[in-house]
Design a protein around this motif. Sequence first.
Motif, PDB file in Angstrom:
ATOM      1  N   TYR A  59       0.866  -1.279   0.105  1.00 67.52           N
ATOM      2  CA  TYR A  59      -0.004   0.036  -0.110  1.00 67.52           C
ATOM      3  C   TYR A  59       0.632   1.295  -0.247  1.00 67.52           C
ATOM      4  O   TYR A  59       2.018   1.089   0.607  1.00 67.52           O
ATOM      5  CB  TYR A  59      -0.747   0.059   1.206  1.00 67.52           C
ATOM      6  N   THR A  60       0.345   2.275  -0.700  1.00 65.81           N
ATOM      7  CA  THR A  60       1.071   3.629  -0.397  1.00 65.81           C
ATOM      8  C   THR A  60      -0.115   4.546   0.202  1.00 65.81           C
ATOM      9  O   THR A  60      -1.326   4.754  -0.069  1.00 65.81           O
ATOM     10  CB  THR A  60       1.173   4.155  -1.897  1.00 65.81           C
ATOM     11  N   ALA A  61       0.049   5.401   1.300  1.00 69.74           N
ATOM     12  CA  ALA A  61      -0.554   6.074   1.882  1.00 69.74           C
ATOM     13  C   ALA A  61       0.119   7.592   1.976  1.00 69.74           C
ATOM     14  O   ALA A  61       1.176   7.744   2.334  1.00 69.74           O
ATOM     15  CB  ALA A  61      -0.924   5.672   3.398  1.00 69.74           C
ATOM     16  N   VAL A  62      -0.659   8.458   1.397  1.00 68.28           N
ATOM     17  CA  VAL A  62      -0.271  10.082   1.448  1.00 68.28           C
ATOM     18  C   VAL A  62      -1.117  10.454   2.705  1.00 68.28           C
ATOM     19  O   VAL A  62      -2.298  10.690   2.523  1.00 68.28           O
ATOM     20  CB  VAL A  62      -0.655  10.788   0.227  1.00 68.28           C
ATOM     21  N   LEU A  63      -0.506  10.824   3.623  1.00 72.87           N
ATOM     22  CA  LEU A  63      -1.017  11.531   4.943  1.00 72.87           C
ATOM     23  C   LEU A  63      -1.435  12.767   4.586  1.00 72.87           C
ATOM     24  O   LEU A  63      -0.824  13.725   4.176  1.00 72.87           O
ATOM     25  CB  LEU A  63      -0.339  11.261   6.022  1.00 72.87           C
ATOM     26  N   LEU A  64      -2.804  13.177   5.134  1.00 68.87           N
ATOM     27  CA  LEU A  64      -3.381  14.373   4.692  1.00 68.87           C
ATOM     28  C   LEU A  64      -3.665  15.206   6.067  1.00 68.87           C
ATOM     29  O   LEU A  64      -4.245  16.148   5.988  1.00 68.87           O
ATOM     30  CB  LEU A  64      -4.751  14.236   3.986  1.00 68.87           C
ATOM     31  N   GLY A  65      -3.245  14.577   7.057  1.00 64.09           N
ATOM     32  CA  GLY A  65      -3.521  15.570   8.451  1.00 64.09           C
ATOM     33  C   GLY A  65      -4.443  14.529   9.181  1.00 64.09           C
ATOM     34  O   GLY A  65      -5.465  13.994   8.444  1.00 64.09           O
ATOM     35  N   HIS A  74      -4.463  -2.168  -2.856  1.00 62.77           N
ATOM     36  CA  HIS A  74      -5.367  -3.366  -3.028  1.00 62.77           C
ATOM     37  C   HIS A  74      -6.255  -3.219  -4.417  1.00 62.77           C
ATOM     38  O   HIS A  74      -6.831  -2.385  -4.536  1.00 62.77           O
ATOM     39  CB  HIS A  74      -6.301  -3.303  -1.786  1.00 62.77           C
ATOM     40  N   PRO A  75      -6.257  -4.216  -5.045  1.00 67.06           N
ATOM     41  CA  PRO A  75      -6.822  -4.388  -6.450  1.00 67.06           C
ATOM     42  C   PRO A  75      -8.449  -4.231  -6.322  1.00 67.06           C
ATOM     43  O   PRO A  75      -9.055  -3.879  -7.133  1.00 67.06           O
ATOM     44  CB  PRO A  75      -6.547  -5.924  -6.813  1.00 67.06           C
ATOM     45  N   GLN A  76      -8.941  -4.522  -5.139  1.00 64.59           N
ATOM     46  CA  GLN A  76     -10.451  -4.462  -5.182  1.00 64.59           C
ATOM     47  C   GLN A  76     -10.577  -3.353  -4.421  1.00 64.59           C
ATOM     48  O   GLN A  76     -11.591  -2.384  -4.828  1.00 64.59           O
ATOM     49  CB  GLN A  76     -11.036  -5.771  -4.330  1.00 64.59           C
ATOM     50  N   TYR A  77     -10.180  -2.783  -3.174  1.00 64.59           N
ATOM     51  CA  TYR A  77     -10.768  -1.918  -2.475  1.00 64.59           C
ATOM     52  C   TYR A  77      -9.972  -0.522  -2.584  1.00 64.59           C
ATOM     53  O   TYR A  77     -10.754   0.583  -2.608  1.00 64.59           O
ATOM     54  CB  TYR A  77     -10.459  -1.896  -0.870  1.00 64.59           C
ATOM     55  N   CYS A  78      -9.020  -0.369  -3.205  1.00 64.22           N
ATOM     56  CA  CYS A  78      -7.960   0.740  -3.579  1.00 64.22           C
ATOM     57  C   CYS A  78      -7.077   0.491  -4.780  1.00 64.22           C
ATOM     58  O   CYS A  78      -5.953   0.757  -4.287  1.00 64.22           O
ATOM     59  CB  CYS A  78      -7.439   1.581  -2.387  1.00 64.22           C
ATOM     60  N   PRO A  79      -7.651   0.301  -5.846  1.00 68.93           N
ATOM     61  CA  PRO A  79      -6.361   0.178  -6.937  1.00 68.93           C
ATOM     62  C   PRO A  79      -6.054   1.585  -7.248  1.00 68.93           C
ATOM     63  O   PRO A  79      -4.671   1.676  -7.781  1.00 68.93           O
ATOM     64  CB  PRO A  79      -7.393  -0.457  -7.868  1.00 68.93           C
ATOM     65  N   GLU A  80      -6.683   2.386  -7.099  1.00 72.44           N
ATOM     66  CA  GLU A  80      -6.325   4.137  -7.438  1.00 72.44           C
ATOM     67  C   GLU A  80      -6.371   4.761  -5.928  1.00 72.44           C
ATOM     68  O   GLU A  80      -6.921   4.236  -4.927  1.00 72.44           O
ATOM     69  CB  GLU A  80      -7.157   4.613  -8.239  1.00 72.44           C
ATOM     70  N   PRO A  81      -5.631   5.747  -5.796  1.00 75.46           N
ATOM     71  CA  PRO A  81      -5.832   6.625  -4.352  1.00 75.46           C
ATOM     72  C   PRO A  81      -7.163   6.842  -4.069  1.00 75.46           C
ATOM     73  O   PRO A  81      -8.195   7.267  -4.935  1.00 75.46           O
ATOM     74  CB  PRO A  81      -4.809   7.694  -4.760  1.00 75.46           C
TER      75      PRO A  81
END
Length: 141
Positions: A59-65, A74-81
């Motif tokens: 996974y890649t997570a960009v924190l926004l605060g 994840h191919p099903q839940y979050c294939p794109e941000p």
Amino acid sequence: MEASNTGSMAQGDLTFSPHPNLSDGINHNIVQSEIEGGVFLEQLPPTTVLRIRTQHHDYTAVLLGSRNALISGHPQYCPEPVLVAIAGSTWGGSMLKLRFVGRGMHLEFHHPAYRTPIVTSPIQEIEQCVETQDSLAGALA
């Protein structure tokens, strides 16, 4: 997306004393999370990028605060941000270490398209990455 690994994340100098009102199993899990390492989200500035490798996905997570992040991997839940709220990490049960991402634990986040939280497979590694401005802007678009 170009990224430079700046090293594995490790929890700060917080230490845990077993609580007499918690079971030995719970106290053990808390101590184990300190040994395994991890990071409290409030200790990281917004726009921090975390690479979170679980047993089954990267996974890649960009924190926004606060606890908000753009997460993908994840191919099903979050294939794109997708914008999610990171609740924290669990040991596979109902006890949650709030706003913490920890090795050996399961990341739990709230996805806008699902009623129940998404819980990942166990986290193997957490890395903070240095992103180029272009790739970060693309993820936020």
